[in-house]
Enzyme design. Structure first.
Site, short mmCIF file in Angstrom:
data_model
loop_
_atom_site.label_atom_id
_atom_site.label_comp_id
_atom_site.label_asym_id
_atom_site.label_seq_id
_atom_site.Cartn_x
_atom_site.Cartn_y
_atom_site.Cartn_z
CG ASP A 50 3.34 -0.94 5.02
OD1 ASP A 50 2.88 -1.34 3.77
OD2 ASP A 50 2.71 -0.11 5.56
CD GLU A 61 4.06 5.03 5.01
OE1 GLU A 61 4.14 3.93 4.70
OE2 GLU A 61 3.44 5.81 5.90
CE1 TYR A 105 -4.51 2.59 4.20
CE2 TYR A 105 -3.12 0.74 5.25
CZ TYR A 105 -3.44 2.03 4.40
OH TYR A 105 -2.37 2.40 3.78
CG ASP A 135 -0.15 0.19 2.50
OD1 ASP A 135 0.80 -0.45 2.70
OD2 ASP A 135 -0.43 1.13 3.27
#
Length: 515
Positions: free
Chosen positions: A86, A486, A235, A83
């Site tokens: 990571d 990120e 999430y 995603d």
């Protein structure tokens, strides 16, 4: 001739760069290379691939990874996307990413093809949908996640070296997850439209999975993060599952033309909040603005039965609440905040996702208005009407802000322009490529030797859109500043359509000037 000191020269160059960027945001239609931005956007998805990489992989600093995913559970879960920075495969944001890529391809397919990127957008979508086909191995089962954020976040490793848990988690009849299931159904339904001409059999396969998933999500209702606790911290589904089920129904109606799906979106509109929630954000979690715009499209086209008129009018009203709020024309109903530099600002962590999604929704709704059977072509905002051109102007301003028309003079798309984030919070990009140095790098070694390095990442994750600046347009390019540095797949996905539109618009403008 007076010589400037190195410091003065640097300050002058920086000021000129900011001036050029701000001028680009205020002026030129062709100030940015939108075709290059589109190309970079699609390249980024190749950097996020998990699984066995194909022979035509363009991002050469990545290698094969996650080749045993699902093995412990006796299911093939190799493939899909990581995603962000990571090494976890989270199902909900991955599905939303594919839905937005597909929506871009549906609405702006001609523009994408004209820019020479059709094959790449199809490949980006199919890399996700191939994985969803695997993840939907049984009719009422959907694999929700591979790996877990807790163990992954204790480790700084290239995906090619992963030693963290690859435990897989699923939702089923006893442990439902209608939000995840609904979003995956939406992604596969939207993708089925994309592949209808180029690969009819694959399109049919995706549509079959989408319909089965919709039935599963509706029959066995529940939030997926109640069934998969490992997803909750990363999430969590704050909005619940109502928005995803309405979103899926509208995408299935568009893919099949079957009245039963529109009936569902109309009859469940109140219970699931579709006509109740007036929302000023659109994201991987909160789908209301997007589904309200899909419903409004049907009304604008006159593509509905008379008994659906009143409910679709309510959907349209809520869609325009979102659009007017972004335009700053919502009056007492409340607007989306903007920074002094003009960026839409929703919240501190990864604000760029709201910027890029807003740019897409305004671009696509402007297209719907222009094609409206009513021919009005305007929104009735509380602070006065807004026209399709106003929506497109906002979308352009946000896109240009992303590309460098901002007070910092920084492109928040990595690899675009002269100044962009060099220390992206991204495991694979921040560690020497496995191709360049195949020696194993462990969790602690990764943190000690690579995460804490002050220098630039050895690999440039081209096309990634980072979290972006704060409410004062300030940005710190630090690897540990994950809220700002990120990048996520769902930041970039909606910009595929926006950049395709902007490139086409700029090309048309150049042709007119030549004449």
């Amino acid at each position: 001739m007076t010589r400037l000191s190195p410091l003065c020269a640097a300050v002058l160059a920086f000021a000129m760069l900011i001036g050029e960027a701000l001028a680009a945001g205020n002026g030129g239609a062709a100030a940015f290379d939108y075709r290059k931005a589109l190309h970079s956007s699609l390249l980024y998805f190749e950097a996020q691939r998990s699984g066995h990489l194909p022979y035509n992989q363009r991002v050469r600093w990545r290698g094969h990874s996650g080749l045993a995913d699902g093995l412990q559970q006796g299911v093939d879960l190799v493939g899909g996307y990581y995603d962000a920075g990571d090494n976890v495969k989270f199902g909900l944001p991955m599905a939303f990413t594919v839905t937005m890529l597909s929506w871009s391809a549906i609405e702006f397919g001609d523009e994408i093809a004209a820019a020479g990127e059709q094959r790449h957008v199809l490949e980006a979508i199919k890399w996700g949908t191939d994985y969803f086909v695997k993840a939907h191995a049984e009719r009422d089962v959907l694999w929700a996640e591979v790996g877990d954020g807790d163990t992954d976040h204790y480790c700084w490793q290239r995906p090619e070296d992963m030693t963290t848990s690859r435990q897989a988690y699923k939702v089923d009849r006893d442990n439902p997850g209608s939000d995840l299931v609904g979003e995956t159904a939406a992604a596969m339904a939207a993708a089925s439209i994309v592949f209808r001409r180029s690969d009819p059999s694959y399109s049919s396969l995706l549509l079959q999975h989408a319909q089965q998933l919709f039935e599963f999500g509706d029959k066995y209702r529940g939030k997926y993060d109640s069934s998969v606790a490992e997803a909750r911290r990363y999430y969590g589904s704050v909005s619940g599952y109502g928005d995803e089920m309405l979103w899926a129904a509208l995408w299935l109606h568009r893919a099949t033309g079957k009245a039963e799906y529109l009936d569902y979106a109309v009859y469940m509109a109140d219970e699931f909040g579709g006509t109740g929630w007036a929302i000023t954000e659109f994201s991987w979690d909160v789908k209301y603005a997007g589904l309200q715009i899909l419903a409004a499209k049907l009304l604008l086209e006159g593509n509905h039965r008379p008994e659906h008129q009143a409910t679709l009018e309510q959907y349209k009203s809520k869609a325009e609440h979102y659009l007017c709020a972004c335009l700053g024309k919502n009056g007492a109903a409340g607007n989306v905040n903007r920074t002094a530099g003009g960026m839409l600002y929703v919240r501190q962590w990864n604000n760029m996702q709201y910027v890029t999604n807003a740019a897409f929704l305004h671009t696509v709704y402007a297209r719907y208005l222009a094609a409206s059977s009513s021919g009005s072509g305007e929104l009735n905002c509380p602070d006065g009407p807004a026209h399709a051109d106003d929506l497109l102007a906002l979308a352009r301003a946000q896109a240009d802000y992303v590309l460098g028309a901002n007070p910092a003079g920084v492109s928040y798309m990595v690899g675009h322009g002269h100044r962009f984030p060099r220390r992206v919070h991204h495991r694979a990009a921040s560690i020497v490529s496995h191709r360049a140095d195949g020696r194993f790098i462990g969790c602690v070694q990764g943190y000690d030797h690579w995460y804490r390095r002050p220098g630039a990442n050895p690999n440039v994750v081209v096309g990634a859109i980072v979290g972006g600046p704060d409410h004062r347009d300030r940005f710190r390019d630090r690897r540990g500043n994950y809220e700002q540095t990120e990048a996520c797949t769902y930041n970039t996905a909606p910009m595929v359509g926006v950049f395709a539109h902007l490139h086409s618009e700029a090309a048309a403008g150049r042709r007119l000037r030549v004449r």
